[in-house]
Design an enzyme around this catalytic site. Structure first.
Site, PDB file in Angstrom:
ATOM      1  N   LYS A  33       0.846  -1.183  -0.007  1.00 40.26           N
ATOM      2  CA  LYS A  33      -0.035  -0.014  -0.097  1.00 40.26           C
ATOM      3  C   LYS A  33       0.933   1.317   0.171  1.00 40.26           C
ATOM      4  O   LYS A  33       0.806   2.004  -0.931  1.00 40.26           O
ATOM      5  CB  LYS A  33      -0.793  -0.061   1.197  1.00 40.26           C
ATOM      6  N   THR A  34       1.852   1.461   0.859  1.00 35.43           N
ATOM      7  CA  THR A  34       2.790   2.627   0.856  1.00 35.43           C
ATOM      8  C   THR A  34       3.334   2.795  -0.361  1.00 35.43           C
ATOM      9  O   THR A  34       3.474   3.916  -0.585  1.00 35.43           O
ATOM     10  CB  THR A  34       3.594   2.297   2.140  1.00 35.43           C
ATOM     11  N   GLU A 217      -5.145   5.031   5.765  1.00 37.27           N
ATOM     12  CA  GLU A 217      -5.893   4.396   6.996  1.00 37.27           C
ATOM     13  C   GLU A 217      -7.393   4.858   7.018  1.00 37.27           C
ATOM     14  O   GLU A 217      -7.822   5.264   8.041  1.00 37.27           O
ATOM     15  CB  GLU A 217      -5.263   4.420   8.148  1.00 37.27           C
ATOM     16  N   ARG A 595       0.829 -10.032  10.630  1.00 32.62           N
ATOM     17  CA  ARG A 595       2.017  -9.269  10.850  1.00 32.62           C
ATOM     18  C   ARG A 595       3.114 -10.288  10.359  1.00 32.62           C
ATOM     19  O   ARG A 595       4.268 -10.016  10.479  1.00 32.62           O
ATOM     20  CB  ARG A 595       2.342  -8.877  12.244  1.00 32.62           C
TER      21      ARG A 595
END
Length: 717
Positions: A33-34, A217, A595
């Site tokens: 995403k980033t 977000e 994670r």
DNA sequence: AATATTCCCGTTTTT
DNA sequence: CGGGAATATT
């Protein structure tokens, strides 16, 4: 600009290449995403607009910093605005203070300040804090502000006595804030949202200033933030929202998951891009997490996939109690580290902070380096808050919260009696405490009049500092106030306050270099809104311990999530009948699991001690939602030889659902049936008839009984 | 005014 | 059980 579109998968490229009109990027965990967001910003700046016309909003400073750095590294011209919602609002409110109706030098009150003022407001309303818990009122007010309900509106809507009382406190709280020229965190958002909804000219001006808005977000936005975003993009609809409804875990803080779920309704011609390819985890981790989250109904479905290896099966482990769990989890990860795993790529997550203690002890016993991620700290240290309080009064003399903090720090003989007298004088007037000190006669001020005079003179001397650069002002304050001398005295080896003050000073210098034009007001705002100075150090060779909430956005090779128990992982408050929000709890578990890059271990215990009381626990129903074949289930309890495990079960294992007829198993007596169950005020008794003929009764908490599902009795799995 | 004691309360906490 | 805050003590 072609390089910005290189090395992207198809949906990623689509998102990056999109320019005008609403865009929703639904980004699964580990989907890059980033990378997409930063590339898109760079792409915009290179093609349809200029960097300074772009506004990127994040929730945390950490995210803002990371995004800024990554955009910079793409070779974009400087000038893009990348900041948190709160920082943006603070800046805009400061600039447009006259249109908003706040003083230009308003102070930002943090949670501590807020609590103090709420207590004051409760006292002012002639209520006792015994009957009216500050925390309850605080959350009621915070809730109202998240929904942009003013004190007056709150009072209007109040339907019962309790609400009317809270309305009174809310009104008083606002009066105090106004008098002091302060805004709390929620105000920053609410005021901005409200002013935008009333001032369409301002909206248009801002949309001119920021032609492209990007919000990271988005699933975490609350009503105020949602409105701000909407109003900033009213004309052109150049809003790009990125996020993942499956990772919305801040509903309890006002985040409204509907904002992202209904994005296409708000922006009917929105382009929606799904980033479903995962670059982080193994197939096993991904499929287990996917299976779990599929249990939610409030979502936008995504089918996550990866080209990564299958990986090891997810492990589910049962332990006898929390100490054993901690000890064995640490022993297990120590083994991994001995085998060459980098300690900094190992993490342990838990639902509540209290679970970290036994882990810490285990790490200490094992002699293994660890770090606990807890935010805040630096700006919450006493010495730091002391200095900042001086600065606050310099910038805003009406800030009584700060003034009361420093009036006798360092001690200068101004005691409680004197302070109370000052408060009384100030009460009900528009005078601040400092003004009272300055204007009242010596007789009025009483025995400490002289000392107050000296203090007033000190503040008088410091007053001109407000126009100096922060580092210089800070240095003067430290010297003149006597704080530096005071903290130079006690040199605790543990954490030297003097050192922290120096650190603050150097932080001010750095800030000053970065923003040569900045005033003391700006610096103060910066300290109020940027507090992640010593969050988690990355790069340190230590295992990371943190809550599931804190884990969002991070990734580790090896992950342990402990405490998969009914009441703890779907968390349920003891006094709460309904478990708060099972779907959000499931998302939290999902966040934790996703994670993990390579190995994932989930554990639960048979007996959990909480608040000094050991209780029999029931494993989390979430475990039963995991795909049976992807998981390595516990075979037998490590310390209880003849205890059979239930590999999977459909029925709830909740202790409160034990009733007559329930099938149970006892390590010695074997299979049995509950004949009678009596709930006392403190203890619950069970009476069990066993298959082998014996009949026994126990206090349920201490009975070594396990519930058995009906269809498992015949099933010899 | 600093220190000892008792009392109370208990999820998560981006700003 | 343990931390923080309110209260008591010197």
């Amino acid at each position: 600009m072609e390089h910005l579109l290189q090395e992207l998968n198809e949906p990623q490229r689509e998102a990056v290449a999109h320019t005008d009109g609403p865009l929703l990027i639904l980004a699964g965990p580990g989907s890059g995403k980033t990378r997409v967001v930063t590339r898109r910003a760079a792409h915009l700046a290179a093609t349809v607009t200029r960097a300074y016309k772009i506004l990127a909003i994040t929730f945390t400073n950490k995210a803002a910093t990371e995004m800024r750095e990554r955009i910079d590294s793409l070779g974009v011209a400087p000038g893009m605005t990348v900041c948190t919602f709160h920082a943006l609002c603070a800046k805009l409110l400061r600039i447009h203070h006259d249109r908003v109706g706040v003083p230009a030098n308003f102070t930002i009150f943090d949670r501590d300040d807020r609590r103090k003022i709420i207590k004051q407001a409760i006292a002012d309303s002639d209520l006792s804090t015994t009957n009216w818990q500050p925390s309850a009122i605080e959350s009621a007010i915070g809730d109202a502000k998240n929904h942009m309900v003013s004190a007056a509106e709150f009072a209007e809507q109040a339907s019962d006595w309790r609400e009317r009382t809270i309305a009174r406190v809310y009104t008083q709280y606002e009066a105090i804030l106004t008098k002091m020229g302060g805004l709390d965190f929620d105000d920053l958002l609410m005021r901005m949202a409200v002013v935008l909804s009333r001032d369409s000219q301002l909206c248009m001006d801002l949309e001119d200033r920021f032609s492209y808005v990007l919000i990271d977000e988005y699933q975490d936005t609350n009503d105020a933030q949602y409105l701000i975003a909407k109003q900033l993009t009213q004309q052109r609809k150049n809003l790009c929202a990125t996020g993942d409804p499956d990772q919305s875990i801040y509903g309890w803080r006002g985040a409204n998951i509907e904002n992202i779920l209904a994005f296409e309704k708000d922006y009917p011609n929105a382009k929606v891009v799904r980033l479903e390819q995962n670059y982080r985890s193994t197939k096993r981790v991904l499929s287990a997490a996917s299976a779990l989250i599929a249990g939610n109904s409030q979502r936008k479905e995504k089918s996550l996939w990866t080209e990564n290896a299958d990986g090891a099966r997810i492990r589910v482990v049962e332990y006898e109690n929390g100490d054993e769990e901690a000890a064995l989890v640490v022993r297990d990860l120590a083994q991994r580290i001995r085998e060459g795993q980098d300690a900094s790529s190992v993490a342990v997550f838990y639902r509540v902070n209290s679970l970290s203690r036994s882990l810490e002890e285990a790490f200490l016993r094992e002699g293994l380096p660890y770090q606990i991620a807890r935010g805040v700290e630096f700006y919450n240290r006493k010495e730091i808050r002391d200095v900042l309080a001086y600065m606050r009064v310099v910038v805003n003399p009406a800030d009584d919260v700060a003034l009361l903090r420093i009036i006798n720090t360092p001690t200068r003989g101004i005691g409680n009696t004197t302070v109370n007298r000052l408060k009384d004088f100030a009460k009900g007037t528009q005078q601040s405490i400092l003004e009272v000190v300055n204007t009242r006669s010596a007789e009025d001020l009483g025995r400490s009049a002289k000392k107050l005079k000296t203090f007033a003179e000190l503040m008088q001397r410091l007053a001109p500092l407000f126009e100096l650069p922060p580092a210089k002002a800070l240095d003067t304050i430290l010297r003149e106030s006597g704080l530096r001398a005071m903290y130079a005295q006690n040199i605790d080896l543990d954490d030297a306050p003097a050192g922290n003050l120096d650190e603050l000073l150097s932080a001010a210098s750095v800030y000053q270099e970065d923003f040569p034009e900045a005033t003391l007001i700006d610096w103060l705002e910066h300290t109020a809104l940027v507090s992640d100075v010593d969050a988690v150090e990355d790069g340190r060779a230590a295992v990371t311990l943190m809550t599931l909430h804190a884990a969002k956005g991070l990734e580790f090779d090896v992950v342990y999530v402990i405490g998969w128990e009914e009441g703890l992982l779907p968390f349920r408050r003891r006094d709460q009948i309904e478990s708060s929000d099972v779907e959000e709890e499931r998302r939290l578990a999902f966040v934790g699991m996703t994670r993990a890059r390579k190995r994932l271990t989930l554990s639960y215990v048979r007996y959990r001690m909480m608040r000094g009381i050991t209780e029999r626990s029931v494993r989390s129903p979430f475990l039963d939602e995991l795909p049976y074949n992807e998981v390595e289930w516990p075979t037998k309890a490590p310390t209880r030889a003849n205890k059979r495990q239930i590999p999977s079960g459909e029925l709830p294992h909740d202790i409160e659902e034990w009733h007559m007829g329930s099938l149970v198993r006892h390590p010695i007596h074997g299979l049995g049936q509950v004949m009678e169950i009596t709930k006392g005020a403190r203890r619950t008794h069970v009476d069990v008839q066993f298959k082998n003929g014996s009949r026994r009764s126990w206090v349920l908490e201490f009975a070594d009984l396990e519930r058995v599902d009906f269809d498992e009795v015949g099933d010899a799995r």
